[in-house]
Scaffold this active site. Structure first.
Site, mmCIF file in Angstrom:
data_model
loop_
_atom_site.group_PDB
_atom_site.id
_atom_site.type_symbol
_atom_site.label_atom_id
_atom_site.label_comp_id
_atom_site.label_asym_id
_atom_site.label_seq_id
_atom_site.Cartn_x
_atom_site.Cartn_y
_atom_site.Cartn_z
ATOM 1 N N GLU A 1 18.556 28.200 34.417
ATOM 2 C CA GLU A 1 19.465 28.127 34.254
ATOM 3 C C GLU A 1 20.270 26.665 34.554
ATOM 4 O O GLU A 1 21.272 26.231 33.826
ATOM 5 C CB GLU A 1 20.547 29.234 34.426
ATOM 6 C CG GLU A 1 20.468 30.100 34.228
ATOM 7 C CD GLU A 1 20.081 31.345 33.014
ATOM 8 O OE1 GLU A 1 20.362 29.845 31.749
ATOM 9 O OE2 GLU A 1 20.224 32.180 32.736
ATOM 10 N N HIS B 1 26.974 31.100 39.853
ATOM 11 C CA HIS B 1 25.717 31.736 38.509
ATOM 12 C C HIS B 1 25.773 32.815 39.507
ATOM 13 O O HIS B 1 24.660 32.583 40.724
ATOM 14 C CB HIS B 1 25.400 31.358 37.765
ATOM 15 C CG HIS B 1 24.130 32.620 37.059
ATOM 16 N ND1 HIS B 1 25.282 33.006 35.553
ATOM 17 C CD2 HIS B 1 22.727 32.891 36.665
ATOM 18 C CE1 HIS B 1 24.692 34.363 35.523
ATOM 19 N NE2 HIS B 1 23.193 33.931 35.840
ATOM 20 N N HIS C 1 24.697 37.804 39.629
ATOM 21 C CA HIS C 1 24.098 39.410 39.289
ATOM 22 C C HIS C 1 24.892 40.265 39.506
ATOM 23 O O HIS C 1 23.938 41.198 40.187
ATOM 24 C CB HIS C 1 22.682 39.148 38.724
ATOM 25 C CG HIS C 1 21.945 38.718 37.470
ATOM 26 N ND1 HIS C 1 20.340 38.916 37.320
ATOM 27 C CD2 HIS C 1 22.223 37.263 37.429
ATOM 28 C CE1 HIS C 1 20.396 37.679 36.966
ATOM 29 N NE2 HIS C 1 21.744 36.991 36.453
ATOM 30 N N TYR D 1 46.745 41.795 39.168
ATOM 31 C CA TYR D 1 47.811 39.974 38.509
ATOM 32 C C TYR D 1 46.205 39.394 39.381
ATOM 33 O O TYR D 1 46.004 38.030 38.471
ATOM 34 C CB TYR D 1 49.290 39.405 39.095
ATOM 35 C CG TYR D 1 49.077 40.082 40.485
ATOM 36 C CD1 TYR D 1 48.526 38.575 41.500
ATOM 37 C CD2 TYR D 1 48.725 41.065 42.109
ATOM 38 C CE1 TYR D 1 48.470 38.469 42.900
ATOM 39 C CE2 TYR D 1 48.769 40.469 43.379
ATOM 40 C CZ TYR D 1 48.058 39.747 43.559
ATOM 41 O OH TYR D 1 48.337 39.691 44.799
ATOM 42 N N HIS E 1 23.968 40.366 31.131
ATOM 43 C CA HIS E 1 22.925 38.957 32.182
ATOM 44 C C HIS E 1 24.526 39.543 33.412
ATOM 45 O O HIS E 1 23.265 39.626 34.123
ATOM 46 C CB HIS E 1 23.528 37.734 31.562
ATOM 47 C CG HIS E 1 22.547 36.993 31.792
ATOM 48 N ND1 HIS E 1 22.602 35.554 31.229
ATOM 49 C CD2 HIS E 1 22.475 36.917 33.895
ATOM 50 C CE1 HIS E 1 22.061 35.293 32.385
ATOM 51 N NE2 HIS E 1 21.439 35.411 33.193
ATOM 52 N N TYR F 1 52.377 27.965 44.977
ATOM 53 C CA TYR F 1 52.057 28.874 46.530
ATOM 54 C C TYR F 1 50.917 28.883 47.225
ATOM 55 O O TYR F 1 50.205 29.614 47.874
ATOM 56 C CB TYR F 1 53.046 29.731 46.093
ATOM 57 C CG TYR F 1 55.165 29.940 46.372
ATOM 58 C CD1 TYR F 1 55.344 28.963 46.529
ATOM 59 C CD2 TYR F 1 55.121 30.936 45.059
ATOM 60 C CE1 TYR F 1 56.850 28.913 46.491
ATOM 61 C CE2 TYR F 1 56.320 30.036 44.753
ATOM 62 C CZ TYR F 1 57.074 29.701 45.110
ATOM 63 O OH TYR F 1 58.853 29.327 45.287
HETATM 64 ZN ZN LIG Z 1 21.512 35.062 35.320
#
Ligand SMILES: [Zn+2]
Length: 215
Positions: free
Chosen positions: A75, A94, A96, A115, A157, A211
């Site tokens: 990737e 990245h 999973h 929030y 993914h 803050y």
């Molecule tokens: Zn992946």
């Protein structure tokens, strides 16, 4: 010790913590950090527990190997695309992680039901449209879904999280998993979450900027 060797160690520490949390099933996921010449990224197909500083691959922003004997993460393209598009970003994670990945398989992002969504830098976390893993198409879609945000889901993914530091990117990734789990729990209970409106989310984002996070 050089700054680069410190960064290599920091990438391994974060990747191993990510793995321990169960965010990297079947050795999925990858971690990178910006360097003056490009970025350092975890290698392809090597278990994080066995990764050594010399295994981390140094690439320029075109994907050319500056240093390293191993192939980079498959990737690397979206890491490179993010560093090009986002000069303020110094670290990309990245993974999973299970709950966020489950949500990504429904191709749903996360709305402002809590929030803490503001950790993404906005009022929602998008889900990037589907593209095959490892492709430039996926990199382009990820950059698009990350506009004004520090996190996105990738359809069918997983997750990408960004930060000014590796620890900051990891903190975002952990909160994305937490929020995805809560959102799925609400949906599984058959309840309709009440979404915070944009005016309230503007207030929350201003609080984050002034803050930092509560607690
Ligand atoms: Zn992946």
């Amino acid at each position: 010790m050089t700054a680069t060797s410190d960064t290599r160690r920091a990438i391994i520490r974060i990747a191993q913590e990510m793995d321990r949390l169960g965010f990297a099933p079947s050795k999925s996921g990858n971690v990178s950090a910006r360097t003056p010449q490009g970025f350092l990224v975890t290698p392809s197909a090597l278990p994080y527990a066995r990764t050594k500083p010399a295994d981390i691959v140094h690439l320029d922003l075109d994907g050319k190997i500056i240093a390293g004997k191993r192939p980079p993460s498959s990737e690397w393209r979206f890491h490179a695309a993010i560093y090009r598009a986002r000069p303020e970003v110094n670290a990309v994670m990245h993974n999973h992680s299970p709950r966020a990945t489950a949500l990504s398989c429904a191709r749903r992002g996360i709305p402002a039901f809590h929030y803490m969504i503001a950790i993404s830098g906005g009022h929602n976390i998008r889900c990037a449209s589907y593209a095959t893993f490892g492709t430039q198409d996926l990199a382009d879609r990820a950059v698009c879904a990350l506009r004004d945000r520090t996190a996105t889901l990738l359809a069918n993914h997983g997750v990408i999280a960004l930060g000014t530091t590796l620890d900051a990117a990891f903190a975002v990734a952990k909160e994305v998993e937490n929020l995805a789990g809560q959102y799925l729990d609400i949906l599984a209970a058959g309840l309709e979450p009440v979404i915070l409106d944009k005016t309230e989310m503007k207030r929350v984002l201003a609080q984050f900027a002034t803050y930092g996070r509560e607690g």
